[in-house]
Scaffold this active site. Structure first.
Site, short mmCIF file in Angstrom:
data_model
loop_
_atom_site.label_atom_id
_atom_site.label_comp_id
_atom_site.label_asym_id
_atom_site.label_seq_id
_atom_site.Cartn_x
_atom_site.Cartn_y
_atom_site.Cartn_z
N GLY A 72 -1.12 -5.39 -8.46
CA GLY A 72 0.12 -5.13 -7.75
C GLY A 72 -0.17 -4.54 -6.38
CB CYS A 73 1.35 -5.03 -3.05
SG CYS A 73 3.11 -4.87 -3.43
CG ASN A 74 4.09 -0.72 -4.38
OD1 ASN A 74 4.07 -0.69 -3.15
ND2 ASN A 74 5.17 -1.10 -5.05
#
Length: 357
Positions: A161-163
């Protein structure tokens, strides 16, 4: 190397579009089927910025069609990738599948059940080459191999996930150096609206976004929390505890993750800087910067930039990571670990320079 034929399922979305933008410029790759679930018609109607593919049209998602390719990127909502991937694999086990969604990220099925509310899928090789593995003897966490070695021998890869990527990059140098045990980690993220996808929802309208900042998935509910904890455990944290608050801010792309962590007694400011510099030395895409990061320096690049300092009271450190959520947070990183899986130079075709202004 012969031409690698690549298909994208979810080609009309932000993640799929960014894969196409990047991969269409790399000579070793040839773009094949462009598939979408509900969108149809010319690709230019959905991705007008990809001029080199303007004459191409979207196709319905078909496992048979996708399985004709050497590589398939799946950019579908969580819970939708696993079934399609299994169908592709049954038809052509040689196809490398990169899932840009969440379906195959988590090792612990109970974490998936708690945060996603459905039955988990099989975990795949986790697509973060920079992930540090402290406990080499722990077979569940990857055995005696580095993350790059794991990816180099994998045909099924789960994109982070990017976060989760931004927080992991900011926190793991301190955990790996035993400056922090990963407990009581507090992360607050400013997140661009493209991270929410293209769904037509009232809170994502421009009139709602301008002059506004909106927290979401607060109070321990965000689905990237178990993923971050998983990464920090692999890096050496015994029992990481994370407070995680993402905030939508009026920018199209980017993440600025501010991470605060308690440090071991006696830690100095020089210890923090040395640990981060040493950890990041030699990494092609996750880089130390001597000043506090800015999101605009990473836009369009497969680069994450990090700075960390000891707080004035010497009880905690603050680390800040900036990255483009669609490049290093998703599509660029996906091409990075595809390069590893194919035996290509890891940096092949990936930009390190941002776009400014």
């Amino acid at each position: 190397m012969s031409t690698i034929h690549v298909a994208v399922a979810g080609a009309s979305g932000y993640a799929g579009g960014e894969v196409l933008r990047l991969i269409s410029q790399i000579p070793q790759f040839e773009v094949g089927a462009l598939c979408a679930h509900t969108s149809s018609g010319a690709l230019s109607n959905h991705q007008p910025h990809i001029a080199s593919l303007a004459k191409r049209s979207l196709e319905p998602i078909s496992a048979e069609r996708l399985a004709e390719h050497d590589v398939v990127f799946i950019g579908l909502p969580h819970g939708k990738s696993a079934e399609l991937a299994a169908q592709i694999d049954a038809i052509n086990p040689q196809t490398i599948i990169v899932d840009l969604g969440a379906d195959h990220r988590l090792l612990n099925g109970d974490d998936w059940r708690e945060y996603y509310g459905s039955e988990p899928s099989e975990p795949w090789a986790y697509g973060m080459p920079e992930l540090y593995r402290k406990h080499a003897a722990n077979k569940q966490l990857g055995g005696e191999h580095t993350q790059r070695e794991i990816l180099a021998s994998s045909r099924h890869i789960a994109a982070p996930g990017c976060n989760a990527s931004a927080v992991t990059f900011a926190a793991q140098p301190a955990v790996a150096a035993s400056i922090s045990d990963g407990n009581d980690l507090v992360a607050v993220l400013a997140v661009g609206y493209s991270g929410a996808g293209k769904a037509l929802k009232p809170h994502l309208l421009a009139s709602e976004a301008f002059n506004n900042a909106t927290p979401y998935s607060v109070a321990g509910t965000h689905r990237h929390i178990p993923e971050i904890a998983q990464n920090l455990k692999i890096a050496g944290a015994a029992a990481p505890a994370i407070s995680f608050t993402p905030v939508l801010v009026p920018m199209a792309r980017g993440i600025l993750a501010t991470v605060s962590m308690p440090v071991q007694a006696g830690t100095t400011g020089a210890d923090v800087i040395e640990a981060y510099r040493e950890f990041l030395d030699g990494e092609p895409f996750v880089q130390w910067t001597d000043s506090w990061p800015r999101v605009d320096s990473t836009i369009g690049a497969n680069t994450a930039v990090i700075h960390a300092e000891l707080d004035r009271d010497a009880r905690r450190l603050t680390a800040v990571c900036a990255l483009d959520n669609l490049v290093k947070g998703t599509a660029g990183a996906a091409i990075q670990y595809l390069n590893l899986a194919l035996g290509i130079e890891e940096t092949n075709g990936l930009p390190v320079n941002g776009v400014a202004p």
